[in-house]
Design a protein around this motif. Structure first.
Motif, PDB file in Angstrom:
ATOM      1  N   ILE A  13       0.827  -1.218   0.000  1.00  0.00           N
ATOM      2  CA  ILE A  13       0.000   0.000   0.000  1.00  0.00           C
ATOM      3  C   ILE A  13       0.857   1.262   0.000  1.00  0.00           C
ATOM      4  O   ILE A  13       0.696   2.141  -0.849  1.00  0.00           O
ATOM      5  CB  ILE A  13      -0.962  -0.008   1.208  1.00  0.00           C
ATOM      6  CG1 ILE A  13      -1.960  -1.157   1.051  1.00  0.00           C
ATOM      7  CG2 ILE A  13      -1.706   1.319   1.324  1.00  0.00           C
ATOM      8  CD1 ILE A  13      -2.789  -1.426   2.273  1.00  0.00           C
ATOM      9  N   ILE A  40       0.104  13.328   2.104  1.00  0.00           N
ATOM     10  CA  ILE A  40       0.178  13.128   3.555  1.00  0.00           C
ATOM     11  C   ILE A  40       1.281  12.106   3.833  1.00  0.00           C
ATOM     12  O   ILE A  40       1.213  10.971   3.362  1.00  0.00           O
ATOM     13  CB  ILE A  40      -1.170  12.600   4.114  1.00  0.00           C
ATOM     14  CG1 ILE A  40      -2.297  13.603   3.897  1.00  0.00           C
ATOM     15  CG2 ILE A  40      -1.030  12.212   5.583  1.00  0.00           C
ATOM     16  CD1 ILE A  40      -2.283  14.810   4.799  1.00  0.00           C
ATOM     17  N   ASN A  41       2.296  12.562   4.547  1.00  0.00           N
ATOM     18  CA  ASN A  41       3.422  11.684   4.857  1.00  0.00           C
ATOM     19  C   ASN A  41       3.638  11.710   6.372  1.00  0.00           C
ATOM     20  O   ASN A  41       2.781  12.230   7.099  1.00  0.00           O
ATOM     21  CB  ASN A  41       4.648  12.188   4.083  1.00  0.00           C
ATOM     22  CG  ASN A  41       5.682  11.100   3.863  1.00  0.00           C
ATOM     23  OD1 ASN A  41       5.500   9.952   4.241  1.00  0.00           O
ATOM     24  ND2 ASN A  41       6.787  11.472   3.257  1.00  0.00           N
ATOM     25  N   SER A  42       4.735  11.182   6.836  1.00  0.00           N
ATOM     26  CA  SER A  42       4.948  11.110   8.290  1.00  0.00           C
ATOM     27  C   SER A  42       6.413  11.345   8.636  1.00  0.00           C
ATOM     28  O   SER A  42       7.305  10.907   7.891  1.00  0.00           O
ATOM     29  CB  SER A  42       4.516   9.739   8.800  1.00  0.00           C
ATOM     30  OG  SER A  42       4.923   9.566  10.130  1.00  0.00           O
ATOM     31  N   TYR A  54       6.812   0.373   7.853  1.00  0.00           N
ATOM     32  CA  TYR A  54       6.101   1.660   7.907  1.00  0.00           C
ATOM     33  C   TYR A  54       7.106   2.813   7.829  1.00  0.00           C
ATOM     34  O   TYR A  54       6.969   3.720   6.994  1.00  0.00           O
ATOM     35  CB  TYR A  54       5.260   1.757   9.180  1.00  0.00           C
ATOM     36  CG  TYR A  54       4.519   3.067   9.282  1.00  0.00           C
ATOM     37  CD1 TYR A  54       3.395   3.310   8.493  1.00  0.00           C
ATOM     38  CD2 TYR A  54       4.960   4.081  10.122  1.00  0.00           C
ATOM     39  CE1 TYR A  54       2.723   4.516   8.555  1.00  0.00           C
ATOM     40  CE2 TYR A  54       4.301   5.298  10.191  1.00  0.00           C
ATOM     41  CZ  TYR A  54       3.177   5.510   9.415  1.00  0.00           C
ATOM     42  OH  TYR A  54       2.521   6.716   9.465  1.00  0.00           O
ATOM     43  N   LYS A  58       7.723   5.507   4.581  1.00  0.00           N
ATOM     44  CA  LYS A  58       7.568   6.962   4.671  1.00  0.00           C
ATOM     45  C   LYS A  58       8.831   7.665   4.167  1.00  0.00           C
ATOM     46  O   LYS A  58       8.760   8.760   3.627  1.00  0.00           O
ATOM     47  CB  LYS A  58       7.230   7.369   6.116  1.00  0.00           C
ATOM     48  CG  LYS A  58       5.880   6.839   6.580  1.00  0.00           C
ATOM     49  CD  LYS A  58       4.761   7.387   5.709  1.00  0.00           C
ATOM     50  CE  LYS A  58       3.464   6.651   5.860  1.00  0.00           C
ATOM     51  NZ  LYS A  58       2.396   7.138   4.991  1.00  0.00           N
ATOM     52  N   LEU A  86       3.566  14.797   8.771  1.00  0.00           N
ATOM     53  CA  LEU A  86       2.756  14.846   9.999  1.00  0.00           C
ATOM     54  C   LEU A  86       3.545  14.294  11.185  1.00  0.00           C
ATOM     55  O   LEU A  86       4.333  13.368  11.031  1.00  0.00           O
ATOM     56  CB  LEU A  86       1.486  14.013   9.833  1.00  0.00           C
ATOM     57  CG  LEU A  86       0.391  14.522   8.902  1.00  0.00           C
ATOM     58  CD1 LEU A  86      -0.852  13.653   9.040  1.00  0.00           C
ATOM     59  CD2 LEU A  86       0.028  15.959   9.191  1.00  0.00           C
ATOM     60  N   GLY A  87       3.262  14.866  12.338  1.00  0.00           N
ATOM     61  CA  GLY A  87       3.843  14.349  13.580  1.00  0.00           C
ATOM     62  C   GLY A  87       3.219  13.008  13.933  1.00  0.00           C
ATOM     63  O   GLY A  87       2.249  12.573  13.304  1.00  0.00           O
ATOM     64  N   PHE A  89       0.944  11.578  15.795  1.00  0.00           N
ATOM     65  CA  PHE A  89      -0.181  11.953  16.657  1.00  0.00           C
ATOM     66  C   PHE A  89      -0.717  10.779  17.485  1.00  0.00           C
ATOM     67  O   PHE A  89      -1.056  10.941  18.646  1.00  0.00           O
ATOM     68  CB  PHE A  89      -1.306  12.586  15.831  1.00  0.00           C
ATOM     69  CG  PHE A  89      -0.883  13.859  15.164  1.00  0.00           C
ATOM     70  CD1 PHE A  89      -0.434  14.930  15.922  1.00  0.00           C
ATOM     71  CD2 PHE A  89      -0.892  13.983  13.795  1.00  0.00           C
ATOM     72  CE1 PHE A  89      -0.016  16.103  15.332  1.00  0.00           C
ATOM     73  CE2 PHE A  89      -0.475  15.159  13.182  1.00  0.00           C
ATOM     74  CZ  PHE A  89      -0.036  16.216  13.949  1.00  0.00           C
ATOM     75  N   ASP A  90      -0.758   9.608  16.850  1.00  0.00           N
ATOM     76  CA  ASP A  90      -1.221   8.430  17.599  1.00  0.00           C
ATOM     77  C   ASP A  90      -0.318   8.171  18.802  1.00  0.00           C
ATOM     78  O   ASP A  90      -0.775   7.856  19.888  1.00  0.00           O
ATOM     79  CB  ASP A  90      -1.227   7.182  16.708  1.00  0.00           C
ATOM     80  CG  ASP A  90      -2.417   7.178  15.760  1.00  0.00           C
ATOM     81  OD1 ASP A  90      -3.315   8.014  15.957  1.00  0.00           O
ATOM     82  OD2 ASP A  90      -2.428   6.364  14.832  1.00  0.00           O
TER      83      ASP A  90
END
Ligand SMILES: NC(=O)c1ccc[n+]([C@@H]2O[C@H](COP(=O)([O-])OP(=O)(O)OC[C@H]3O[C@@H](n4cnc5c(N)ncnc54)[C@H](OP(=O)(O)O)[C@@H]3O)[C@@H](O)[C@H]2O)c1
Length: 155
Positions: A13, A40-42, A54, A58, A86-87, A89-90
């Motif tokens: 994915i 949208i990345n991380s 994961y 990224k 993105l930070g 967040f989870d």
């Protein structure tokens, strides 16, 4: 254990799917002569982590987006590629740290502002830029051991 099926799913994915979708969109933008890709990345991609596929996916995305941006530059087309870092967040929810959590309106607002400015890369929210920077700079012996806890015997 490290089940291959989980990594494979992530790679399918986040790498295969991501690259195929990005390529397809980029071609459409080339045809129409302009465009902006908001990806949208991380910040997880800044360095490897225990969720190997994961983190690596990224990093792949960030690298791929950089390449697309260079491609647009060389084609002299007004196509903007925005890498939205993105930070975690989870993780912030999990750690119950309000310092790194922001209301969703702030997150969305900062993304929109960056897109309107045509930024190549943006850290959302801004303070995660510092976390990303520290993560990159930490020497291996600290980065690799700071979450280390001895396993409980028995149980
Ligand atoms: N959450 C965080 O703390 C965080 C932090 C940094 C970056 N991010 C990034 O933000 C993005 C979304 O994360 P999230 O936490 O919102 O994840 P999420 O809640 O698990 O949402 C993932 C989304 O991707 C869709 N999806 C998954 N597999 C798909 C497939 N094969 N084909 C089409 N759509 C598929 C899901 O669709 P369905 O709902 O239909 O399954 C869902 O809408 C990711 O790129 C992640 O890396 C998240």
């Amino acid at each position: 254990s490290l089940p291959w099926s989980i990594d494979q799913h992530t790679i399918d994915i986040n790498v295969m799917g991501f690259a195929a979708a990005s390529q397809c969109i980029f071609k459409l933008m080339c045809e129409q002569g302009y465009g902006q890709l908001a990806a949208i990345n991380s910040i997880a991609g800044q360095r490897g982590g225990p969720n190997m596929a994961y983190h690596a996916s990224k990093a792949f995305a960030a690298n791929y987006l950089q390449g697309l941006s260079m491609h647009a530059q060389r084609l002299k087309l007004p196509i903007t590629i925005t890498d939205i870092q993105l930070g975690l967040f989870d993780k912030a929810v999990h750690l119950r740290t309000q310092l790194l959590l922001s209301p969703i309106d702030n997150v969305a607002g900062q993304i929109l502002t960056a897109l309107k400015k045509g930024k190549r890369r943006v850290y959302v929210t801004k303070r995660w830029r510092i976390v990303a920077w520290i993560n990159r700079l930490l020497p291996e012996y600290i980065y690799n051991t700071r979450h280390w806890k001895p396993k409980k015997k028995g149980g």
